[in-house]
Design a protein around this motif. Sequence first.
Motif, mmCIF file in Angstrom:
data_model
loop_
_atom_site.group_PDB
_atom_site.id
_atom_site.type_symbol
_atom_site.label_atom_id
_atom_site.label_comp_id
_atom_site.label_asym_id
_atom_site.label_seq_id
_atom_site.Cartn_x
_atom_site.Cartn_y
_atom_site.Cartn_z
ATOM 1 N N CYS A 140 0.847 -1.190 0.000
ATOM 2 C CA CYS A 140 0.000 0.000 0.000
ATOM 3 C C CYS A 140 0.881 1.237 0.000
ATOM 4 O O CYS A 140 1.816 1.339 0.800
ATOM 5 C CB CYS A 140 -0.911 0.003 1.234
ATOM 6 S SG CYS A 140 -2.040 1.407 1.310
ATOM 7 N N LEU A 142 0.028 4.282 0.781
ATOM 8 C CA LEU A 142 -0.313 5.253 1.813
ATOM 9 C C LEU A 142 0.720 5.259 2.930
ATOM 10 O O LEU A 142 1.341 4.226 3.219
ATOM 11 C CB LEU A 142 -1.676 4.922 2.438
ATOM 12 C CG LEU A 142 -2.931 5.100 1.602
ATOM 13 C CD1 LEU A 142 -4.142 4.668 2.417
ATOM 14 C CD2 LEU A 142 -3.083 6.534 1.140
ATOM 15 N N ALA A 155 -9.613 5.220 3.797
ATOM 16 C CA ALA A 155 -9.150 5.670 2.488
ATOM 17 C C ALA A 155 -9.512 4.642 1.437
ATOM 18 O O ALA A 155 -9.477 3.431 1.695
ATOM 19 C CB ALA A 155 -7.637 5.894 2.500
ATOM 20 N N THR A 157 -8.009 3.049 -1.623
ATOM 21 C CA THR A 157 -6.626 2.930 -2.052
ATOM 22 C C THR A 157 -6.418 1.573 -2.724
ATOM 23 O O THR A 157 -7.361 0.813 -2.920
ATOM 24 C CB THR A 157 -5.689 3.101 -0.835
ATOM 25 O OG1 THR A 157 -4.331 3.111 -1.280
ATOM 26 C CG2 THR A 157 -5.871 1.990 0.193
ATOM 27 N N GLN A 163 -8.070 -2.765 -5.579
ATOM 28 C CA GLN A 163 -8.772 -1.619 -5.012
ATOM 29 C C GLN A 163 -9.497 -2.038 -3.735
ATOM 30 O O GLN A 163 -10.232 -3.024 -3.738
ATOM 31 C CB GLN A 163 -9.773 -1.047 -6.008
ATOM 32 C CG GLN A 163 -9.119 -0.341 -7.181
ATOM 33 C CD GLN A 163 -10.139 0.317 -8.079
ATOM 34 O OE1 GLN A 163 -11.311 -0.025 -8.072
ATOM 35 N NE2 GLN A 163 -9.683 1.267 -8.873
#
Length: 201
Positions: A140, A142, A155, A157, A163
């Motif tokens: 990920c 993030l 979120a 993401t 997804q």
Amino acid sequence: MADTAVTTPLRSPLSHAVDRLAAATRASGGTIRLAELPFLTQINVRLDPKGAAADAVGLALGLPLPVEPDTVVRAGELTALWLGPDEWLVVGPPGGQKDLESRIREAAGDEPVSVIDVSAQRTTLLVAGPRSRALLAHGCSLDLHPRAFGPGRCAQTNLGRTQVVLVARDDPRAGFWVLVRSSFAGHLTDWLLDAAVEWTG
């Protein structure tokens, strides 16, 4: 006339992976916990956040719809996730779809509102334990540090090229929800199990 309807028990998208997830959890020695949370009620809601319906729906649900981007509000058994300026996902225990839908529609009255049951669209993976952030960070982009993505954050993401909607639960020990489309749930589970080998041996 004979009743020819066949009723079959619901089968979760990851029913075939329950044993593998449990085995990985045991093998991690408590550093990683992986499990499916199947059949959670998931209702997509779209309305004007500044209109009368927003407050009325919040009162009917017993929790305000979050207005700060990428945040979560939880009260009792319900959780509301901010997905966009006029879009939320309300998550509740299994079997609550009809009740939630009707409560939201009745509260909105004549105000424009979209209420869609998307419970069958996704399943939910629980990723918890002291190494859960490190595991998720493998796939990920993030920043998952608690200062950037702490409890009460969510979120949309990608995780392992899939997804997802990622939710940091309100208690750090509760870990994360990973809401993933049912058709990709098997792929994501395989990815998580492979990424967890560092702690599961």
